[in-house]
Every structure is written in C-alpha cells, then in structure tokens.
Design a protein around this motif. Structure first.
Motif, PDB file in Angstrom:
ATOM      1  N   GLU A  31      99.184 -29.563   7.354  1.00 49.02           N
ATOM      2  CA  GLU A  31      99.499 -28.178   7.452  1.00 49.02           C
ATOM      3  C   GLU A  31      98.135 -27.342   6.997  1.00 49.02           C
ATOM      4  O   GLU A  31      97.465 -27.808   6.327  1.00 49.02           O
ATOM      5  CB  GLU A  31     100.401 -27.940   6.100  1.00 49.02           C
ATOM      6  CG  GLU A  31     101.770 -28.598   6.151  1.00 49.02           C
ATOM      7  CD  GLU A  31     102.750 -27.697   7.198  1.00 49.02           C
ATOM      8  OE1 GLU A  31     102.230 -26.784   7.421  1.00 49.02           O
ATOM      9  OE2 GLU A  31     103.664 -28.166   7.823  1.00 49.02           O
ATOM     10  N   GLY A  32      97.986 -26.278   7.845  1.00 47.74           N
ATOM     11  CA  GLY A  32      96.886 -25.311   7.622  1.00 47.74           C
ATOM     12  C   GLY A  32      95.601 -25.965   8.545  1.00 47.74           C
ATOM     13  O   GLY A  32      94.690 -25.338   8.114  1.00 47.74           O
ATOM     14  N   LEU A  33      95.814 -27.019   9.202  1.00 42.78           N
ATOM     15  CA  LEU A  33      94.501 -27.577   9.791  1.00 42.78           C
ATOM     16  C   LEU A  33      94.676 -27.097  11.333  1.00 42.78           C
ATOM     17  O   LEU A  33      95.736 -26.786  11.804  1.00 42.78           O
ATOM     18  CB  LEU A  33      94.492 -29.092   9.611  1.00 42.78           C
ATOM     19  CG  LEU A  33      94.597 -29.348   8.111  1.00 42.78           C
ATOM     20  CD1 LEU A  33      94.661 -30.798   7.776  1.00 42.78           C
ATOM     21  CD2 LEU A  33      92.878 -28.936   7.534  1.00 42.78           C
ATOM     22  N   ARG A  36      97.480 -27.887  14.156  1.00 47.34           N
ATOM     23  CA  ARG A  36      98.560 -27.554  13.473  1.00 47.34           C
ATOM     24  C   ARG A  36      98.809 -25.977  13.720  1.00 47.34           C
ATOM     25  O   ARG A  36      99.983 -25.500  14.284  1.00 47.34           O
ATOM     26  CB  ARG A  36      98.722 -27.976  12.138  1.00 47.34           C
ATOM     27  CG  ARG A  36     100.034 -27.111  11.606  1.00 47.34           C
ATOM     28  CD  ARG A  36     101.509 -27.785  11.728  1.00 47.34           C
ATOM     29  NE  ARG A  36     101.393 -29.292  11.249  1.00 47.34           N
ATOM     30  CZ  ARG A  36     102.632 -30.116  11.175  1.00 47.34           C
ATOM     31  NH1 ARG A  36     103.644 -29.600  11.737  1.00 47.34           N
ATOM     32  NH2 ARG A  36     102.522 -31.287  10.762  1.00 47.34           N
ATOM     33  N   ILE A  37      97.569 -25.350  13.370  1.00 47.64           N
ATOM     34  CA  ILE A  37      97.710 -23.865  13.456  1.00 47.64           C
ATOM     35  C   ILE A  37      97.936 -23.549  15.086  1.00 47.64           C
ATOM     36  O   ILE A  37      98.646 -22.798  15.428  1.00 47.64           O
ATOM     37  CB  ILE A  37      96.467 -23.357  12.890  1.00 47.64           C
ATOM     38  CG1 ILE A  37      96.404 -23.533  11.428  1.00 47.64           C
ATOM     39  CG2 ILE A  37      96.366 -21.710  13.389  1.00 47.64           C
ATOM     40  CD1 ILE A  37      94.974 -22.978  10.957  1.00 47.64           C
ATOM     41  N   GLU A  40     101.382 -23.935  16.241  1.00 42.02           N
ATOM     42  CA  GLU A  40     102.168 -22.723  15.347  1.00 42.02           C
ATOM     43  C   GLU A  40     101.948 -21.357  15.751  1.00 42.02           C
ATOM     44  O   GLU A  40     102.981 -20.469  15.744  1.00 42.02           O
ATOM     45  CB  GLU A  40     102.086 -22.814  13.760  1.00 42.02           C
ATOM     46  CG  GLU A  40     102.736 -24.004  13.206  1.00 42.02           C
ATOM     47  CD  GLU A  40     102.312 -24.254  11.817  1.00 42.02           C
ATOM     48  OE1 GLU A  40     101.444 -23.544  11.207  1.00 42.02           O
ATOM     49  OE2 GLU A  40     102.771 -25.184  10.970  1.00 42.02           O
TER      50      GLU A  40
END
Length: 432
Positions: A31-33, A36-37, A40
């Motif tokens: 998450e937030g890496l 992943r970004i 998303e």
C-alpha cells in the motif's frame, strides 16, 4: 480424433490473477508504494522490470494489462526480432482504430535485443500507440538503450524470500494444485526452499516433477529422505549446510581479498557445482580485479576481461578453466583498494560540494571569443616542461585544497606509484 485437453504447467496455473494473490515484491506492491500507486492510478506507463528469474516480472506485466483493460502482446527477445515488433505495431494500430483500447507490449529478456531493435519501439512509445514493458535479468543501465531507458520507469524486483517460497508451497497444498501430493514434511520444505534460491518458477517446476514421481510410486506424503532419493544430485548441489547463493559469492570474494588461492578456488568450484551462471562469475571476477587489486597489479583487470572473453568463445566446460585461472591469479596478486576508496570519497565529496567553476587556464578555447575572454590563458603544456611535468601548476578550482582522494598502498605497483607521486609533490613544493 478429439484434440487432447491442454494441461498448462503448475507455474501457469498458479499465476496470480490479481494483486492480492501476488507473493513477494511488497517493496513495490505494498500500500502506498510505487507499483501499487501505478496500478491504482488507472494510467499505464512504460517501465522496465529488472530482477532475477522467477520473481514475477511476467506476472506483473500481465496484471497491468488486466488492470488497465489493455490488449497484451508478448514478444520474446530470445526468439523474436524486428518482424515481431512490426506485427505488434500493426495490431496496436488496428485496436486503437477500433475504439481506442490500450495496448501493452511486453518484451521478455529485452536486453537480448540489439540497439536497432530497441530503437524500433521509440516512436510508438512516444506517440502513445502502446505502453512498453520490458523484463530483464541484466542491469538495464548497461543493456537497454539510453533513449528507451529515459522513457521508462525502472522497477527493481528482488528474489523471493524463504517465507515467500513457503507461502507458495502452502498454497499448492491448500488448493490441491498437485493432487498426488497431500503433505510435505518440514525438513523437505526447507530443502525445497533452499534449492529454489528465490526463484518461484524453479520451485513450482520442482514440485511438479515430484508430483509425477509421487503418482508413479503411489505415495502422498513427501519426506526429506524421499525427496533426496528422487532429486538426488540436483538437490545435493544446493544442500550446503543452508548457505545461500550470495553467502557463497561473498566467501569467494573474501578469499580472493585474503590472498588464499586454494580457498578461492574451492568457493569458485562450489558455485559452479551449484549451478551458478559462469558469465555472472566472470562479472564478479572483473569487479574483484578492479575493487580489491586495482593499480597494485593492473594486469589483473586485463586478465579478468580476457578470462570472460575466453569463456564467451569456448563456453562450458572448457571456458571455465580460464575463469579458474583468473581466480587463482586474483588471489595471489598484490591487493589495493586505494582506487576504490578514492572513487567513493570523490563521489561523496562531489555530492556535498558546490559546483565550482573551471579555472580559466584549464578551459578549452576553440573560438576567437573564448580566447578574448582568456579561456586557456597561461595554461602550461606539460609536454614542453622539464621532465614532462609542469611543477607548481594547479589543476583544481580556485580556492580548493587538494583533498588527496588517492592514497597508494605499500604493495605491488602502487609502491612505485607512491614514489612517483612523492617525487612530483616535492617538485611542486620547490616551485611554490
């Protein structure tokens, strides 16, 4: 006659279908890496996935295509060429004209393409016809064209950890992906994980081989003893008291640095016996020659390069003898890390120091205007000076004290280099 049903290999059947199923690479997919970004965001971008075999490069590329609802075209740089690139461009153009659906072109082993083949992607990446994703096991800084590299984000994938590989085994068992195998003893799991050495594909292929043997022998539980009996030599090579690949290369490097040719040869042969790629070994030997021997014996670097070339010409096993010869030479050569330390000190100094202007006398003066601005004025041409040395001349920016990065050691050729530098320093003092 009915066509037999296809039965994809275990690695393909267990390939993750969404990010939640991916095991490993959480430094990119957490998450937030970064990756992943990217997923998303909904906006695909060209990238290079750099990492060892069996760590998820193809899986991530496929998931990108699925996530962005894009057509997915795969090109193998080992088997393909410009013809495949042209076909990919034609398909992407057709799909773009049929509703504007995105296309992702995935090039496996992109470092195998030459410069002109890599250049063929550039105009289409720039125009946005497709998103380019390259996968490579080699450092893209050396193997991918700078023009293509500048248009892609590089993501570095890591070997899977022991816990990652154990999770994969647990998933195989829980999903009954191999019905012939119901249980695997703890000791056997540890041995399989050590053998896989961070490579999920190797692990899954090995499990599939075990399944065939288990079905033939009508057993459902894999014990450590049975595992050794079935895979024997293949596992023995990686069963070295639990040491990992990088521990062994570390032992080789330290044995060379410690000037022990017998220990160095022992670890070198252990690595070859364990299936290490000789080309990788050649690269490490070149690094040792530069880092640990340097100017104490400049012939070491040349010998390491020659050994690598011999291997390229002869292959295995003949070429391995040249690498072994290099190992012994590096071990017995005089050692110096003076250049390595000087390099690191200079690098650190430049990062924290300001950008000092080049003194006028050291500037190039190819035009009349530059000469009128005193570029190159009062420069002393060393070849015209006594002994070919312009005593007292300063080659640093104004006001900068000589930081003395390079300090020769009292070994090998650097003894003479130190004498030479001391002689020149004395001449500078006399002049000043």
């Amino acid at each position: 006659m009915a066509k037999p049903a296809s039965h994809p290999p275990l690695a393909e059947r267990l390939r993750p279908k969404n990010l939640g199923e991916v095991i490993g690479q959480q430094h990119l997919l957490g998450e937030g890496l970064p990756l992943r970004i990217a997923f998303e965001s909904g906006e695909p971008h060209s990238c290079i996935l750099w990492g060892p075999p069996g760590v998820g490069k193809t899986t991530i590329a496929r998931l990108m295509a699925s996530s962005f609802d894009a057509h997915f075209i795969t090109i193998s740089a080992v088997l393909g060429g410009v013809k495949d690139i042209r076909e990919a461009v034609e398909q992407a153009t057709i799909w773009q004209g049929q509703g504007g659906r995105r296309t992702i072109v995935f090039v496996d082993e992109v470092h195998r393409f030459n410069k002109s083949q890599q250049d063929a992607f550039l105009p289409h990446v720039e125009s946005g016809l497709f998103t380019f994703i390259g996968a490579t096991t080699e450092n893209p800084s050396f193997e991918v064209n700078s023009a293509l590299l500048s248009r892609a984000v590089v993501y570095v994938l890591q070997p899977l950890t022991e816990d990652d590989l154990k999770q994969i085994i647990a998933r195989v068992l829980s999903e009954r992906a191999l019905p012939a195998i119901e249980t695997i003893a703890v000791e056997a799991v540890d041995r399989l994980v050590a053998y896989a050495d961070g490579d999920a594909r190797r692990l899954l292929n090995t499990l599939e081989s075990l399944s065939v043997a288990a079905r033939a022998e009508k057993i459902t539980g894999v014990t450590d003893a049975w595992l050794l009996k079935v895979l024997g030599e293949r596992l023995r090579r990686y069963d070295k008291g639990g040491e990992k690949f990088y521990d062994t290369i570390s032992a080789l490097h330290k044995s060379v640095r410690g000037s022990d040719p017998n220990a160095a040869l022992y670890w070198f042969m252990r690595m070859l016996d364990g299936g290490a790629e000789p080309r990788y070994m050649a690269r490490r030997l070149i690094r040792m020659a530069s880092e640990d021997i340097g100017l104490a014996d400049p012939r070491a670097l040349r010998l390491a390069l020659d050994a690598a070339e011999v291997y390229e010409r002869l292959g295995s096993p003949e070429g391995e003898l040249a690498l072994a010869q290099c190992v012994v030479y590096l071990a017995v050569a005089p050692k110096s890390n003076a250049v390595y330390q000087a390099f690191n000190e200079a690098k650190a100094f430049i990062k924290k120091d300001g950008t000092r202007p080049v003194p006028l006398h050291l500037r190039n003066a190819p035009t009349k205007l530059m000469k009128e601005l005193d570029y190159g004025k009062n420069y002393r041409y060393a070849h015209d000076e006594d002994g070919g040395f312009a005593a007292g001349e300063n080659y640093f920016p104004e006001g900068m004290v000589d930081p003395g990065f390079y300090r020769p050691v009292n070994r090998g050729l650097e003894i003479k280099i130190a004498d030479k530098l001391n002689e020149l320093k004395a001449k500078n003092h006399q002049k000043n």
